[in-house]
Design a protein around this motif. Structure first.
Motif, PDB file in Angstrom:
ATOM      1  N   UNK A 177       0.715  -0.992  -0.046  1.00 46.27           N
ATOM      2  CA  UNK A 177       0.178   0.220   0.410  1.00 46.27           C
ATOM      3  C   UNK A 177       0.944   1.690   0.244  1.00 46.27           C
ATOM      4  N   UNK A 178       2.203   1.371  -0.119  1.00 48.95           N
ATOM      5  CA  UNK A 178       3.105   2.196  -0.447  1.00 48.95           C
ATOM      6  C   UNK A 178       2.582   2.825  -1.384  1.00 48.95           C
ATOM      7  N   UNK A 179       2.457   3.993  -1.430  1.00 45.47           N
ATOM      8  CA  UNK A 179       2.863   5.346  -3.143  1.00 45.47           C
ATOM      9  C   UNK A 179       3.653   6.053  -3.489  1.00 45.47           C
ATOM     10  N   UNK A 180       4.198   5.448  -4.162  1.00 46.43           N
ATOM     11  CA  UNK A 180       5.315   6.435  -4.228  1.00 46.43           C
ATOM     12  C   UNK A 180       5.238   7.194  -5.624  1.00 46.43           C
ATOM     13  N   UNK A 181       5.136   8.705  -5.180  1.00 42.90           N
ATOM     14  CA  UNK A 181       5.368   9.927  -6.012  1.00 42.90           C
ATOM     15  C   UNK A 181       6.263  10.347  -6.522  1.00 42.90           C
ATOM     16  N   UNK A 182       6.094  10.332  -8.598  1.00 40.98           N
ATOM     17  CA  UNK A 182       7.429  10.436  -8.977  1.00 40.98           C
ATOM     18  C   UNK A 182       7.546  12.407  -9.297  1.00 40.98           C
ATOM     19  N   UNK A 183       8.574  12.649  -9.423  1.00 44.42           N
ATOM     20  CA  UNK A 183       8.363  14.257  -9.283  1.00 44.42           C
ATOM     21  C   UNK A 183       8.594  14.968 -10.705  1.00 44.42           C
ATOM     22  N   UNK A 184       8.078  15.654 -11.670  1.00 44.48           N
ATOM     23  CA  UNK A 184       8.584  15.893 -12.675  1.00 44.48           C
ATOM     24  C   UNK A 184       9.661  17.073 -12.974  1.00 44.48           C
ATOM     25  N   UNK A 185       9.930  18.235 -11.374  1.00 43.19           N
ATOM     26  CA  UNK A 185      10.525  18.514 -11.887  1.00 43.19           C
ATOM     27  C   UNK A 185      12.368  17.526 -11.676  1.00 43.19           C
ATOM     28  N   UNK A 186      12.419  16.929 -10.687  1.00 40.65           N
ATOM     29  CA  UNK A 186      12.820  15.741 -11.130  1.00 40.65           C
ATOM     30  C   UNK A 186      13.522  15.396 -12.668  1.00 40.65           C
TER      31      UNK A 186
END
Length: 243
Positions: A177-186
């Protein structure tokens, strides 16, 4: 794409307690609302919700379960996966909070863990990492799952099960259930760094290279227009920020 797909994760048994009804509902809803990955070019600053996973983020903002935490993860070779696993273990099994939601604000060097093996091979990320971080790694081991995926929630003390350090990988944590968020700026900044260091085999423009990276985020990763701005919105919606 390399790694375990979100469809596979959803189909296999979540090892968390069946009482985690809010969390299980969120996982199903996220699976249906992570957006497209077929961009041809992306801008430096995202302004249209269709350019990120807007529906998935709104599901996170509205999540009714408690508690909710967002971990600020930047160190690719740090203990970030282990810290989230340990936190989840304590929150669910010691504090009896089965609907606990852990999310990863994944940016900086740690963001490279969210690309599939295709990106690692095409852009020679091992070579890039060796030069930029002075670390040796030959493939994206962060998305490689051990054979612990279907262990039961009754097996929490198994020292080689998903609740142990063997579960310190992205697919195993996603299944819990862990949600990994990706960063457009990165993504944009890595694209620029790859271009400057000669890791651009197709001679793509900046926007095209960023689009290619975006298209090859691991299954289940939720794309944000910028992670630290998104953190502020998540805090406004009841998420606790963990450095």
């Amino acid at each position: 794409m390399a790694g375990t797909s979100s469809a596979t994760i959803a189909a296999e048994a979540n090892p968390e307690p069946v009482s985690a009804k809010n969390l299980r509902g969120l996982m199903s809803a996220l699976q249906a609302n992570v957006g497209r990955r077929d961009f041809r070019e992306v801008p430096m600053i995202l302004t249209d919700p269709s350019d990120w996973d807007d529906k998935a983020l709104k599901l996170l903002f509205a999540y009714a379960g408690q508690p909710k935490e967002i971990f600020d993860n930047t160190d690719l070779f740090g203990p970030w996966l282990n810290l989230m696993r340990n936190t989840m273990n304590a929150m669910v099994y010691a504090w009896k909070q089965p609907d606990f939601l852990a999310t990863s604000a994944t940016h900086g060097p740690a963001a490279m863990a969210l690309y599939d093996q295709h990106v690692w091979d095409k852009y020679n990320l091992p070579g890039f990492i060796a030069r930029k971080l002075d670390k040796k790694i030959d493939r994206n081991t962060f998305i490689e799952e051990k054979s612990v995926a279907k262990a039961s929630a009754d097996d929490v003390q198994n020292e080689t099960g998903p609740f142990s350090a063997v579960g310190n990988n992205i697919p195993a944590l996603q299944r819990r259930g862990v949600v990994f968020l990706a960063c457009h700026n990165a993504i944009w900044e890595l694209s620029e760094a790859l271009m400057k260091s000669g890791h651009n085999p197709d001679k793509l423009s900046h926007g095209q290279l960023a689009a290619d990276l975006t298209n090859h985020l691991v299954e289940g990763a939720v794309l944000t227009p910028g992670i630290l701005a998104t953190v502020a919105v998540m805090q406004r919606n009841g998420f606790h920020y963990v450095i």
